[in-house]
Design an enzyme around this catalytic site. Structure first.
Site, short mmCIF file in Angstrom:
data_model
loop_
_atom_site.label_atom_id
_atom_site.label_comp_id
_atom_site.label_asym_id
_atom_site.label_seq_id
_atom_site.Cartn_x
_atom_site.Cartn_y
_atom_site.Cartn_z
N ASP A 163 8.02 23.49 1.89
CA ASP A 163 6.63 23.57 1.93
C ASP A 163 6.50 24.49 0.63
O ASP A 163 7.20 25.01 -0.30
CB ASP A 163 5.94 24.62 3.12
CG ASP A 163 6.92 25.71 3.41
OD1 ASP A 163 7.61 26.13 2.33
OD2 ASP A 163 6.53 26.39 4.32
N ASP B 182 6.01 18.26 11.06
CA ASP B 182 6.84 19.24 11.10
C ASP B 182 6.21 20.24 12.01
O ASP B 182 5.28 20.28 12.26
CB ASP B 182 7.22 19.79 9.90
CG ASP B 182 6.23 20.89 9.34
OD1 ASP B 182 5.31 20.47 9.03
OD2 ASP B 182 6.35 22.17 9.85
N CYS C 284 18.67 11.19 28.75
CA CYS C 284 18.61 11.60 27.17
C CYS C 284 20.16 11.81 26.85
O CYS C 284 21.14 12.22 27.71
CB CYS C 284 17.94 13.08 27.30
SG CYS C 284 18.35 14.01 25.84
N CYS D 128 21.67 13.62 24.89
CA CYS D 128 22.01 15.09 24.07
C CYS D 128 23.02 15.74 24.92
O CYS D 128 23.21 15.71 26.16
CB CYS D 128 20.86 15.79 23.74
SG CYS D 128 20.45 17.07 25.05
N CYS E 268 21.91 17.45 28.20
CA CYS E 268 21.87 16.58 29.33
C CYS E 268 23.20 16.24 30.16
O CYS E 268 23.09 15.78 31.06
CB CYS E 268 20.81 15.60 29.02
SG CYS E 268 19.13 16.15 28.58
N HIS F 71 18.26 19.89 22.70
CA HIS F 71 17.62 18.73 23.67
C HIS F 71 16.12 18.69 23.07
O HIS F 71 15.73 17.58 23.18
CB HIS F 71 17.52 19.34 25.00
CG HIS F 71 16.38 18.72 25.99
ND1 HIS F 71 16.87 17.37 26.40
CD2 HIS F 71 15.36 18.65 26.22
CE1 HIS F 71 15.92 16.62 27.02
NE2 HIS F 71 14.90 17.73 26.88
#
Ligand SMILES: [Zn+2]
Length: 389
Positions: free
Chosen positions: A96, A269, A307, A309, A312, A337
């Site tokens: 940015d 974002d 999920c 990840c 999980c 997650h």
């Protein structure tokens, strides 16, 4: 330096909505859109090392010019090989311009036509930011996409103040364009104009005439209602060139992301997944879960059954225990997650646009989130943490 072709290939558009499926080429690889960029303010997505970050499905990350220029300083980053080598992230990076932080974090910001002057929020040092300086810092950082410096006004403001900031934003965008020297960095312009449809369209049209490789919609998710934000997107997105990527800055909740995709936004974002993860809030298709809630104490289920990840692999009861015991693994796992959740959400949107089923996808997601999000607006306990700069 050879000029890189920052091509945006529009691969398909949804029939029922304005959703788009595209591929944006960068020197560090393509970005499949719609895409969500996790925020790496200080050259790190908070709490997530590189391997798990890649495993979330994140393609492109965001770095903050304001923060990195204050600490460690862009010359240090340049000496250590630029932001890619410095952070170890070899995928695409967007930085940015610092405009948003100048008007939210910095102290005593003063704006003249030439530049903004402010005191660092870290040590009170007096610092100057001009459009040319914002470009020079981002060139030292070496991001794939740099943002122009914009003049953001705190709302509410008088129409005169908003109009004045808007005209300055246009003049500063032109100065940024002239100051850019790197052929391997694309510069995106930022549409401002508050919630006034005429001003938004005017700003988008003026910036489109300057022919930037991409366009951002800024100044939203700053306290307006979702309805106001969507109405603003309804007029702003169609005013931008169809063949260039559109980036909605700092947005938002899963609902906001899906609603903005439906209105033709390609890039996002937001700190929501990581900031909420650190605060024990997990995003799921049934709405957000607050793990500090006692009802999760003996819950053997994972956050989400499908999920992939690392969080999980554990029960909600175990994850809750990590937070209650103040273990650092709790915020780390929930951040992973949540970033995975956002990546799966945009991947699902991409697949649905390709399959021509985006309208059903949107309806199904909104129905799942409805109950807890309605509670968040009222007295329920499963609300979102407020979004801060
Ligand atoms: Zn998970």
């Amino acid at each position: 330096m050879q000029r890189f072709d920052f091509r945006f290939d529009l691969r398909g558009t949804d029939r029922a909505t304005a959703a788009r499926r595209g591929t944006f080429q960068t020197p560090h690889g393509p970005v499949e859109t719609p895409a969500f960029m996790p925020v790496g303010t200080n050259g790190t997505v908070k709490g997530i090392a590189l391997d798990p970050l890649r495993a979330t499905g994140a393609q492109m990350i965001l770095g903050n010019t304001y923060h990195l220029s204050l600490r460690p300083g862009e010359e240090t980053v340049r000496e250590l090989g630029g932001l890619h080598a410095f952070s170890g992230w070899d995928g695409p990076i967007l930085t940015d311009s610092g405009g948003f932080q100048l008007f939210s974090l910095a102290q005593m910001t003063k704006v003249t036509e030439e530049r903004a002057t402010f005191r660092s929020h870290i040590d009170g040092r007096l610092i100057e930011f001009s459009p040319e300086r914002a470009v020079a810092i981002q060139e030292a950082l070496g991001s794939d996409v740099a943002m122009v410096l914009d003049h953001v006004v705190a709302l509410p403001a008088t129409p005169e103040v908003i109009a004045d900031a808007l005209e300055r934003t246009l003049r500063w965008a032109e100065r940024c364009r002239r100051a850019a020297t790197r052929g391997d960095q694309a510069q995106f312009a930022i549409v401002q104009g508050g919630l006034d449809p005429e001003r938004r369209v005017y700003c988008a049209t003026k910036l489109a005439e300057m022919d930037f490789p991409g366009y951002a919609i800024g100044g939203l998710s700053v306290g307006e209602t979702p309805t106001e934000m969507y109405a603003c997107l309804d007029v702003t997105a169609p005013a931008l060139p169809r063949e260039k990527p559109r980036y909605l800055m700092g947005v938002g909740t899963p609902t906001d992301v899906v609603e903005a995709i439906a209105r033709g936004v390609d890039l996002f974002d937001c700190v929501m997944p990581t900031r909420n993860g650190r605060n024990a809030l997990a995003f799921t298709d049934q709405g957000p879960l607050r793990l500090r809630n006692a009802k999760h104490e003996r819950d053997p289920q994972p956050l989400e059954a499908d999920c992939p990840c690392p969080a999980c692999r554990h029960s909600r009861g175990y994850l809750r225990h990590l937070f209650m015991a103040g273990e650092m693994l709790g915020p780390i796992l929930l951040s992973i997650h949540n970033v995975t959740y956002y990546q799966r959400l945009v991947a699902g949107a991409r697949g649905a646009i390709e399959a021509g089923t985006f309208a059903e996808f949107r309806a199904r997601k909104l129905a799942g989130w409805k109950k807890p999000e309605a509670a968040a607006a009222g007295s329920g306990e499963e609300g979102f943490a407020p979004e801060l700069p």
